[in-house]
Design an enzyme around this catalytic site. Structure first.
Site, PDB file in Angstrom:
ATOM      1  N   ASN A  13       0.838  -1.208   0.000  1.00 10.79           N
ATOM      2  CA  ASN A  13       0.000   0.000   0.000  1.00 10.79           C
ATOM      3  C   ASN A  13       0.864   1.245   0.000  1.00 10.79           C
ATOM      4  OD1 ASN A  13      -2.542  -1.283   0.305  1.00 10.79           O
ATOM      5  ND2 ASN A  13      -2.227  -1.444   2.514  1.00 10.79           N
ATOM      6  N   GLY A  40       2.088  -1.497   3.583  1.00 12.71           N
ATOM      7  CA  GLY A  40       1.444  -2.772   3.281  1.00 12.71           C
ATOM      8  C   GLY A  40       2.189  -3.849   4.054  1.00 12.71           C
ATOM      9  N   GLY A  42       2.676  -7.143   3.787  1.00 15.13           N
ATOM     10  CA  GLY A  42       3.573  -8.064   3.084  1.00 15.13           C
ATOM     11  C   GLY A  42       4.849  -7.369   2.647  1.00 15.13           C
ATOM     12  N   ASN A  44       6.198  -4.644   3.917  1.00 17.04           N
ATOM     13  CA  ASN A  44       7.026  -4.311   5.091  1.00 17.04           C
ATOM     14  C   ASN A  44       7.820  -5.531   5.562  1.00 17.04           C
ATOM     15  OD1 ASN A  44       5.766  -1.827   5.026  1.00 17.04           O
ATOM     16  ND2 ASN A  44       4.391  -2.259   6.746  1.00 17.04           N
ATOM     17  N   LEU A 223       3.506  -9.966  22.058  1.00 17.48           N
ATOM     18  CA  LEU A 223       2.814  -9.217  23.121  1.00 17.48           C
ATOM     19  C   LEU A 223       3.405  -7.821  23.274  1.00 17.48           C
ATOM     20  CD1 LEU A 223       3.153 -12.465  24.312  1.00 17.48           C
ATOM     21  CD2 LEU A 223       1.624 -11.453  25.993  1.00 17.48           C
ATOM     22  N   ALA A 251       4.347  -0.949  12.260  1.00 10.68           N
ATOM     23  CA  ALA A 251       5.049  -2.065  11.593  1.00 10.68           C
ATOM     24  C   ALA A 251       5.933  -2.890  12.530  1.00 10.68           C
ATOM     25  CB  ALA A 251       5.875  -1.565  10.404  1.00 10.68           C
ATOM     26  N   ASP A 254       5.312  -6.416  11.674  1.00  5.69           N
ATOM     27  CA  ASP A 254       5.906  -6.755  10.368  1.00  5.69           C
ATOM     28  C   ASP A 254       7.413  -6.960  10.505  1.00  5.69           C
ATOM     29  OD1 ASP A 254       3.392  -6.436   9.321  1.00  5.69           O
ATOM     30  OD2 ASP A 254       3.739  -4.377   8.655  1.00  5.69           O
TER      31      ASP A 254
HETATM   32  P1  ADP Z   1       1.764  -5.550  16.150  1.00  3.04           P
HETATM   33  O1  ADP Z   1       2.702  -4.478  15.727  1.00  3.04           O
HETATM   34  O2  ADP Z   1       1.435  -6.518  15.056  1.00  3.04           O
HETATM   35  O3  ADP Z   1       0.556  -5.072  16.893  1.00  3.04           O
HETATM   36  P2  ADP Z   1       3.072  -6.226  18.683  1.00  3.04           P
HETATM   37  O4  ADP Z   1       2.542  -4.963  19.262  1.00  3.04           O
HETATM   38  O5  ADP Z   1       2.818  -7.481  19.453  1.00  3.04           O
HETATM   39  O6  ADP Z   1       2.580  -6.501  17.193  1.00  3.04           O
HETATM   40  O7  ADP Z   1       4.654  -6.033  18.492  1.00  3.04           O
HETATM   41  C1  ADP Z   1       5.424  -6.982  17.791  1.00  3.04           C
HETATM   42  C2  ADP Z   1       6.783  -7.097  18.417  1.00  3.04           C
HETATM   43  O8  ADP Z   1       7.410  -5.796  18.355  1.00  3.04           O
HETATM   44  C3  ADP Z   1       6.810  -7.464  19.889  1.00  3.04           C
HETATM   45  O9  ADP Z   1       6.798  -8.873  20.071  1.00  3.04           O
HETATM   46  C4  ADP Z   1       8.129  -6.844  20.340  1.00  3.04           C
HETATM   47  O10 ADP Z   1       9.192  -7.691  19.959  1.00  3.04           O
HETATM   48  C5  ADP Z   1       8.217  -5.578  19.483  1.00  3.04           C
HETATM   49  N1  ADP Z   1       7.717  -4.425  20.239  1.00  3.04           N
HETATM   50  C6  ADP Z   1       6.518  -3.827  20.116  1.00  3.04           C
HETATM   51  N2  ADP Z   1       6.397  -2.805  20.988  1.00  3.04           N
HETATM   52  C7  ADP Z   1       7.567  -2.756  21.674  1.00  3.04           C
HETATM   53  C8  ADP Z   1       8.091  -1.932  22.725  1.00  3.04           C
HETATM   54  N3  ADP Z   1       7.363  -0.934  23.263  1.00  3.04           N
HETATM   55  N4  ADP Z   1       9.349  -2.177  23.182  1.00  3.04           N
HETATM   56  C9  ADP Z   1      10.102  -3.176  22.649  1.00  3.04           C
HETATM   57  N5  ADP Z   1       9.665  -4.000  21.652  1.00  3.04           N
HETATM   58  C10 ADP Z   1       8.417  -3.792  21.178  1.00  3.04           C
END
Ligand code: ADP
Length: 305
Positions: A13, A40, A42, A44, A223, A251, A254
């Site tokens: 995208n 997008g 994929g 990223n 998480l 991202a 991603d």
């Molecule tokens: P999405 O971006 O798909 O919502 P998450 O929020 O679970 O997925 O984040 C994906 C990964 O990015 C986490 O497992 C972690 O490794 C990293 N991450 C996200 N937020 C943080 C943060 N505040 N500090 C350190 N790592 C982070």
């Protein structure tokens, strides 16, 4: 040993990102500042893997328009192999309107454009680019019928399959679920798929058990700032996120998925692959943007020293 072939299937995208003081209310006009970013899920993910020194293939569908050309250029510059990409005259490339308020809140509207026109038969053609012993990564922005078809090809092609169920939707067949090697939802997606609210590693363990009941070989739940939880039939463990100063979490997932796939392609054992994915995602959230935030392998090595 040389890395295993790696191929991503997913969306591309053009992200039109407006920074605004606060989000508008209906009928209101606001001033903001615009940045056009290549995005997008994929795309990223493929760029995250390419930055780590691989040359992944990518299947996506683009329009033959200005947006499509600039998106292709971004992928080319990152070192993604473009051979499987379909550029389609008369179609409009996918785009997203992203409003981000000063408090970090956002509103997003997506026009899937050409991404929505991926059919099972087109996926079958694209699958000719899947090499022997490849790792295939798919996200859920493509039409679900196309995903079911791709996953069904696993028994013939023999690839290893990472499925990032984002943006999460219903419709993946029971047979498709059993083709998945690693399913990689975030907390929200894990909740949508299992009904279990994931707020810590204990609840992630519970959700991972339910994910395994759907049929994949392993579940890997991210998480956010807490880290990631892994479970398969014989092992389970949690790994903590790297503490960093967060600038922009766009991202992060991603970055994690692209780096996890790249690390498996580089033949790292699963625990080390997840640790590297956590490092790449941590570096990603310290930078603004999506593709522009994906770190190089040198930056990751330096970070992990
Ligand atoms: P999405 O971006 O798909 O919502 P998450 O929020 O679970 O997925 O984040 C994906 C990964 O990015 C986490 O497992 C972690 O490794 C990293 N991450 C996200 N937020 C943080 C943060 N505040 N500090 C350190 N790592 C982070």
């Amino acid at each position: 040993m040389s890395p295993r072939p790696l191929m991503f299937f997913g969306t591309t995208n053009l992200d039109l990102c407006f920074n605004v003081e606060r989000l508008p209310t209906p009928g209101e006009s606001l001033m903001g500042s615009l940045k056009r970013n290549a995005g997008g899920k994929g795309a990223n993910q493929a760029v995250a893997a390419a930055r780590l020194g691989l040359r992944p293939s990518f299947y996506t569908r683009l329009g033959d328009d200005d947006a499509g050309r600039s998106l292709l250029q971004a992928l080319r510059e990152a070192g993604v192999c473009l051979d499987a990409i379909a550029v389609c005259p008369g179609e409009i490339s996918g785009s997203a309107l992203v409003l981000v308020g000063d408090d970090g809140s956002n509103m997003i509207v997506i026009d899937a454009g050409a991404n929505a026109n991926v059919t099972p038969s087109l996926v079958e053609k694209a699958a000719e680019f899947i090499e022997r012993d490849a790792i295939v990564v798919a996200e859920m922005g493509m039409p679900v019928g196309a995903l079911n078809h791709l996953f069904a090809m696993k028994s013939v092609k023999g690839f290893e399959l990472i499925f990032n169920p984002a943006p999460v939707r219903a419709g993946l067949s029971a047979a498709a679920w059993t083709s998945v090697d690693f399913v990689t939802p975030n907390q929200t997606e894990a909740f949508e798929l299992t009904g279990v609210e994931v707020h810590d590693f204990d609840s992630a363990a519970h959700a991972a058990g339910k994910l395994l009941d759907l049929g994949p070989r392993a579940a890997l739940i991210t998480l956010g700032a807490q880290g990631a939880y892994y479970a398969d039939a014989s092992a389970s463990f949690a790994l903590r996120a790297f503490p960093v100063k967060v600038v922009d979490t766009t991202a992060a997932g991603d970055a994690f998925n692209g780096a996890f796939a790249a690390s498996l392609a580089q033949r790292l054992p699963i625990r080390q692959a997840i640790k590297k994915a956590l490092a790449v995602a941590a570096l990603c959230v310290t930078r603004r943007g999506a593709q522009s935030a994906m770190p190089s392998s040198e930056a990751v090595d330096e970070f992990l020293k």
